[in-house]
Design a protein around this motif. Structure first.
Motif, PDB file in Angstrom:
ATOM      1  N   ALA A 193       0.826  -1.203   0.000  1.00 41.79           N
ATOM      2  CA  ALA A 193       0.000   0.000   0.000  1.00 41.79           C
ATOM      3  C   ALA A 193       0.865   1.259   0.000  1.00 41.79           C
ATOM      4  N   ALA A 194       1.949   1.222   0.772  1.00 45.11           N
ATOM      5  CA  ALA A 194       2.851   2.369   0.830  1.00 45.11           C
ATOM      6  C   ALA A 194       3.531   2.589  -0.517  1.00 45.11           C
ATOM      7  N   SER A 195       3.925   1.495  -1.171  1.00 50.05           N
ATOM      8  CA  SER A 195       4.550   1.608  -2.487  1.00 50.05           C
ATOM      9  C   SER A 195       3.582   2.221  -3.492  1.00 50.05           C
ATOM     10  N   GLU A 196       2.340   1.808  -3.410  1.00 51.56           N
ATOM     11  CA  GLU A 196       1.313   2.349  -4.310  1.00 51.56           C
ATOM     12  C   GLU A 196       1.138   3.851  -4.086  1.00 51.56           C
ATOM     13  N   GLN A 197       1.082   4.274  -2.831  1.00 56.44           N
ATOM     14  CA  GLN A 197       0.949   5.703  -2.521  1.00 56.44           C
ATOM     15  C   GLN A 197       2.157   6.477  -3.021  1.00 56.44           C
ATOM     16  N   TRP A 198       3.318   5.855  -2.880  1.00 60.68           N
ATOM     17  CA  TRP A 198       4.572   6.489  -3.300  1.00 60.68           C
ATOM     18  C   TRP A 198       4.536   6.824  -4.796  1.00 60.68           C
ATOM     19  N   VAL A 199       4.156   5.840  -5.602  1.00 61.41           N
ATOM     20  CA  VAL A 199       4.092   6.049  -7.044  1.00 61.41           C
ATOM     21  C   VAL A 199       2.992   7.027  -7.398  1.00 61.41           C
TER      22      VAL A 199
END
Length: 229
Positions: A132-138
């Motif tokens: 989820a954090a990776s998705e928000q990052w992108v």
């Protein structure tokens, strides 16, 4: 500076990797600025939302590593180059951790370039709140209209195996030749190399039932002495 997910990536810096995934932070995301000019007030320990791996898929002790055919194909444009040293270790398990850490890094950059927070390759190498954090990052870069360009060198990669399905990896990033780029104008930001162009990373990974070492936690320290040239 370290922008929130609703602000642009830091000007003149190249956002290449998750700055940090912590067990206690569950919502806030800040962007780790990479390479380029150094005018940030908060130069180390950049953080984003993190992953409590309590509900993570359990990894089978007998799981075998996924084959090359099973893994997603990751393609980066010719202007984005990532290198990893060492690529392998004398131990098979450590080599697998090194490989999947590199693939996670490549997948994250590919997702930023593709402006796709749900890029299958990125989801393949992350899990739980880490995914989820990776998705928000992108998504932060997609919303800002920014991408990445240039060369980033990852070196001094060292793996510690904690258990059959858990390991940690520390490494350095040389982002002195990596930059941010405005998609609409192709304007490349940043050129000055400073101490903050070098970052120390520490990551925790867990092996899933397919034998993939997925990212569950990562931290960074910008300007770390151990990574200076």
């Amino acid at each position: 500076m370290t922008p929130s997910p609703h602000r642009e990536p830091s000007v003149n810096r190249r956002p290449t990797l998750l700055a940090a995934i912590t067990l206690t932070a569950a919502a806030a995301l800040t962007l780790s600025a990479c390479g380029g000019d150094s005018d940030s007030k908060d130069k180390s320990n950049d953080k984003i939302a993190g992953a409590d791996t309590g509900d993570k898929k359990s990894a089978s002790p007998t799981a075998s590593a996924s084959t090359a055919a099973d893994r997603p194909k990751i393609e980066l444009p010719s202007d984005v180059k990532l290198t990893f040293t060492p690529e392998q270790a004398s131990d098979d398990v450590k080599s697998a951790v090194l490989k999947d850490n590199a693939e996670f890094t490549r997948a994250l950059n590919a997702a930023i370039v593709a402006q796709d927070p749900r890029l299958p390759a990125l989801e393949y190498y992350t899990e739980g709140e880490g995914a989820a954090a990776s998705e928000q990052w992108v998504k932060a870069f997609k919303d800002a209209g920014w991408t990445v360009t240039g060369t980033v060198r990852f070196f001094d990669r060292q793996v510690t195996v904690n258990s059959k399905n858990s390991a940690s990896i520390s490494y350095c990033g040389d982002e002195s030749k990596g930059f941010s780029k405005v998609i609409k104008t192709n304007e490349v930001k940043g050129s000055k190399v400073t101490k903050d162009s070098y970052i120390a990373y520490g990551a925790q990974v867990q092996k899933n039932k397919e034998g993939v070492w997925e990212l569950v936690k990562i931290s960074s320290t910008r300007g770390a002495d151990r990574c200076q040239p």
